[in-house]
Write a protein that holds these residues in place. Structure first.
Motif, PDB file in Angstrom:
ATOM      1  N   LYS A   5       0.843  -1.192   0.000  1.00  0.00           N
ATOM      2  CA  LYS A   5       0.000   0.000   0.000  1.00  0.00           C
ATOM      3  C   LYS A   5       0.882   1.247   0.000  1.00  0.00           C
ATOM      4  O   LYS A   5       1.447   1.623   1.029  1.00  0.00           O
ATOM      5  CB  LYS A   5      -0.910  -0.004   1.229  1.00  0.00           C
ATOM      6  CG  LYS A   5      -1.938   1.095   1.183  1.00  0.00           C
ATOM      7  CD  LYS A   5      -2.783   1.091   2.442  1.00  0.00           C
ATOM      8  CE  LYS A   5      -3.497   2.416   2.580  1.00  0.00           C
ATOM      9  NZ  LYS A   5      -3.804   2.738   3.960  1.00  0.00           N
ATOM     10  N   CYS A   6       0.995   1.875  -1.155  1.00  0.00           N
ATOM     11  CA  CYS A   6       1.731   3.140  -1.235  1.00  0.00           C
ATOM     12  C   CYS A   6       0.904   4.197  -0.498  1.00  0.00           C
ATOM     13  O   CYS A   6      -0.296   4.294  -0.717  1.00  0.00           O
ATOM     14  CB  CYS A   6       1.923   3.519  -2.701  1.00  0.00           C
ATOM     15  SG  CYS A   6       2.462   5.217  -2.932  1.00  0.00           S
ATOM     16  N   PRO A   7       1.528   4.999   0.390  1.00  0.00           N
ATOM     17  CA  PRO A   7       0.764   5.999   1.143  1.00  0.00           C
ATOM     18  C   PRO A   7       0.112   7.055   0.240  1.00  0.00           C
ATOM     19  O   PRO A   7      -0.757   7.789   0.670  1.00  0.00           O
ATOM     20  CB  PRO A   7       1.807   6.650   2.051  1.00  0.00           C
ATOM     21  CG  PRO A   7       2.976   5.761   2.043  1.00  0.00           C
ATOM     22  CD  PRO A   7       2.946   4.998   0.760  1.00  0.00           C
ATOM     23  N   TYR A   8       0.566   7.137  -1.009  1.00  0.00           N
ATOM     24  CA  TYR A   8       0.018   8.145  -1.937  1.00  0.00           C
ATOM     25  C   TYR A   8      -0.949   7.533  -2.947  1.00  0.00           C
ATOM     26  O   TYR A   8      -1.909   8.176  -3.355  1.00  0.00           O
ATOM     27  CB  TYR A   8       1.151   8.836  -2.694  1.00  0.00           C
ATOM     28  CG  TYR A   8       2.161   9.492  -1.789  1.00  0.00           C
ATOM     29  CD1 TYR A   8       1.945  10.781  -1.294  1.00  0.00           C
ATOM     30  CD2 TYR A   8       3.303   8.819  -1.393  1.00  0.00           C
ATOM     31  CE1 TYR A   8       2.863  11.374  -0.446  1.00  0.00           C
ATOM     32  CE2 TYR A   8       4.227   9.404  -0.534  1.00  0.00           C
ATOM     33  CZ  TYR A   8       3.991  10.683  -0.073  1.00  0.00           C
ATOM     34  OH  TYR A   8       4.899  11.256   0.776  1.00  0.00           O
ATOM     35  N   CYS A   9      -0.700   6.297  -3.369  1.00  0.00           N
ATOM     36  CA  CYS A   9      -1.471   5.702  -4.468  1.00  0.00           C
ATOM     37  C   CYS A   9      -2.396   4.574  -4.043  1.00  0.00           C
ATOM     38  O   CYS A   9      -3.230   4.138  -4.829  1.00  0.00           O
ATOM     39  CB  CYS A   9      -0.533   5.145  -5.540  1.00  0.00           C
ATOM     40  SG  CYS A   9       0.620   6.349  -6.161  1.00  0.00           S
ATOM     41  N   GLY A  10      -2.225   4.051  -2.826  1.00  0.00           N
ATOM     42  CA  GLY A  10      -3.027   2.901  -2.424  1.00  0.00           C
ATOM     43  C   GLY A  10      -2.356   1.594  -2.819  1.00  0.00           C
ATOM     44  O   GLY A  10      -1.177   1.561  -3.162  1.00  0.00           O
ATOM     45  N   HIS A  58      10.420   2.253  -2.764  1.00  0.00           N
ATOM     46  CA  HIS A  58      10.275   3.360  -3.713  1.00  0.00           C
ATOM     47  C   HIS A  58       9.208   2.969  -4.744  1.00  0.00           C
ATOM     48  O   HIS A  58       9.330   1.931  -5.395  1.00  0.00           O
ATOM     49  CB  HIS A  58      11.629   3.592  -4.408  1.00  0.00           C
ATOM     50  CG  HIS A  58      11.662   4.788  -5.290  1.00  0.00           C
ATOM     51  ND1 HIS A  58      12.530   4.901  -6.339  1.00  0.00           N
ATOM     52  CD2 HIS A  58      10.939   5.924  -5.289  1.00  0.00           C
ATOM     53  CE1 HIS A  58      12.342   6.058  -6.949  1.00  0.00           C
ATOM     54  NE2 HIS A  58      11.386   6.693  -6.331  1.00  0.00           N
ATOM     55  N   HIS A  59       8.172   3.789  -4.868  1.00  0.00           N
ATOM     56  CA  HIS A  59       7.129   3.486  -5.862  1.00  0.00           C
ATOM     57  C   HIS A  59       7.619   3.990  -7.222  1.00  0.00           C
ATOM     58  O   HIS A  59       7.115   4.965  -7.776  1.00  0.00           O
ATOM     59  CB  HIS A  59       5.803   4.151  -5.462  1.00  0.00           C
ATOM     60  CG  HIS A  59       4.642   3.601  -6.229  1.00  0.00           C
ATOM     61  ND1 HIS A  59       3.387   4.141  -6.165  1.00  0.00           N
ATOM     62  CD2 HIS A  59       4.553   2.547  -7.085  1.00  0.00           C
ATOM     63  CE1 HIS A  59       2.576   3.445  -6.958  1.00  0.00           C
ATOM     64  NE2 HIS A  59       3.257   2.489  -7.516  1.00  0.00           N
ATOM     65  N   VAL A  60       8.573   3.266  -7.747  1.00  0.00           N
ATOM     66  CA  VAL A  60       9.368   3.778  -8.867  1.00  0.00           C
ATOM     67  C   VAL A  60       8.569   3.894 -10.167  1.00  0.00           C
ATOM     68  O   VAL A  60       8.800   4.795 -10.971  1.00  0.00           O
ATOM     69  CB  VAL A  60      10.658   2.932  -9.027  1.00  0.00           C
ATOM     70  CG1 VAL A  60      10.341   1.513  -9.447  1.00  0.00           C
ATOM     71  CG2 VAL A  60      11.642   3.555  -9.977  1.00  0.00           C
ATOM     72  N   GLY A  62       5.256   4.323 -10.190  1.00  0.00           N
ATOM     73  CA  GLY A  62       4.002   5.035  -9.929  1.00  0.00           C
ATOM     74  C   GLY A  62       4.243   6.497  -9.634  1.00  0.00           C
ATOM     75  O   GLY A  62       4.613   7.261 -10.525  1.00  0.00           O
ATOM     76  N   CYS A  63       4.092   6.860  -8.338  1.00  0.00           N
ATOM     77  CA  CYS A  63       4.221   8.274  -7.975  1.00  0.00           C
ATOM     78  C   CYS A  63       5.675   8.672  -7.710  1.00  0.00           C
ATOM     79  O   CYS A  63       5.967   9.823  -7.451  1.00  0.00           O
ATOM     80  CB  CYS A  63       3.385   8.544  -6.735  1.00  0.00           C
ATOM     81  SG  CYS A  63       3.920   7.583  -5.310  1.00  0.00           S
ATOM     82  N   ARG A  64       6.579   7.713  -7.763  1.00  0.00           N
ATOM     83  CA  ARG A  64       8.020   7.931  -7.585  1.00  0.00           C
ATOM     84  C   ARG A  64       8.380   8.505  -6.214  1.00  0.00           C
ATOM     85  O   ARG A  64       9.338   9.258  -6.086  1.00  0.00           O
ATOM     86  CB  ARG A  64       8.595   8.806  -8.708  1.00  0.00           C
ATOM     87  CG  ARG A  64       8.326   8.258 -10.098  1.00  0.00           C
ATOM     88  CD  ARG A  64       9.176   8.912 -11.161  1.00  0.00           C
ATOM     89  NE  ARG A  64      10.584   8.891 -10.830  1.00  0.00           N
ATOM     90  CZ  ARG A  64      11.404   7.857 -11.024  1.00  0.00           C
ATOM     91  NH1 ARG A  64      10.936   6.753 -11.544  1.00  0.00           N
ATOM     92  NH2 ARG A  64      12.662   7.928 -10.702  1.00  0.00           N
TER      93      ARG A  64
HETATM   94 ZN   LIG Z   1       2.691   5.719  -5.140  1.00  0.00          ZN
END
Ligand SMILES: [Zn+2]
Lengths: 88, 201
Positions: A5-10, A58-60, A62-64
């Motif tokens: 679960k990315c804190p920004y993208c889910g 690192h959500h590389v 996605g939102c980076r």
């Molecule tokens: Zn993200």
């Protein structure tokens, strides 16, 4: 395959992320005298626990953004994910 | 703006794959989208101004993940916290952005020439994307966007249309990738589309 679960993208699939290592490691302060042992510890030595582990991811793709993950190294269960400026 | 497009030498306009005796509307349509302006906007970390009042060509800046605000000519994609991609047909888009996003608070970069854009449209468009991307497409409707991967290639998926009022929904997606990955992505997408049959347009 993990679902993280990315804190920004889910929730997203693990293959959008890259692993960034132990989240508790602190780089020695700049311009501070550093002994070989301190530098060695920072660079190479890790606790490698069996159980709960604080990690950087690192959500590389996605939102980076970088963020912190609390994950079990036994079951791979992810207990919590937070932004970099938040505490796990 | 006229430029040499990334897929100029490989995109073929014809019927491919399992298209025999099929209605053209049931096929996938694949084309290269060219001559769009792509501008990246980043809001500086220490800036204090409020983003709610900022509008670009009358479009609000989306503040949450997956969101796109759009009109006929311009789309603003949420690309990360405080980061957006503006994709536009308007020649004066850079000017419009600079009017509202000043140097003090925003980094505005023209990246028009650094991306390849493939548009895929058709009833099986989501099925094709599912073959290479782990994204959950269940609630991926019109004006939704996300950064993801397609067979290891970093892409931005932008759902520009869904006609879910028809029996079989026909979705349209713009897929953005780095220019140098364009050809590889094109081959992955067209290869994955063969079983449904596709029309290069
Ligand atoms: Zn993200």
């Amino acid at each position: 395959m993990l679902e993280i679960k990315c804190p920004y993208c889910g929730k997203r699939s693990q293959n959008e992320f890259s692993y960034g290592g132990d989240a508790t490691v602190k780089r020695p302060d700049l311009e501070k005298e550093v002994s070989d042992k301190e530098w060695d510890d920072f660079l190479y030595y890790r606790k490698n626990p069996r159980g709960e582990h604080s990690e950087l991811w690192h959500h590389v793709a996605g939102c980076r953004q970088w963020f912190k993950v609390l994950r079990s190294t036994i079951t791979h269960e992810i207990f919590k994910t937070v932004k970099m400026n938040e505490e796990l | 703006m006229t430029a040499i497009s990334p897929l100029q030498s490989i995109h073929k306009k014809s019927l491919f794959g399992d298209h025999h005796k099929k209605n053209e509307d049931d096929l996938l349509h694949i084309k290269e989208i060219k001559n769009l302006y792509i501008i990246q906007i980043v809001f500086y970390k220490n800036s204090q101004i409020k983003l709610d009042n900022i509008k670009i060509q009358n479009l609000e800046i989306p503040l949450h993940n997956l969101q796109v605000s759009s009109n006929a000519n311009t789309r603003i994609l949420w690309n990360g916290p405080n980061t957006w991609l503006v994709v536009s047909k308007k020649e004066d888009i850079m000017q419009s952005i600079k009017e509202t996003c000043d140097d003090e608070n925003f980094a505005v970069t023209d990246i028009s020439h650094s991306r390849a854009i493939i548009q895929i449209k058709g009833p099986q468009a989501k099925e094709v994307l599912k073959k290479g991307s782990p994204l959950n497409f269940n609630d991926f409707n019109k004006n939704t966007c996300a950064g993801s991967v397609f067979h290891g290639i970093n892409i931005v998926i932008d759902c520009i249309d869904d006609q879910s009022n028809t029996l079989l929904s026909t979705d349209s997606f713009n897929l953005l990738t780095l220019r140098s990955f364009g050809e590889s992505l094109y081959h992955h997408i067209t290869d994955a589309s063969l079983e449904f049959g596709y029309l290069g347009t």
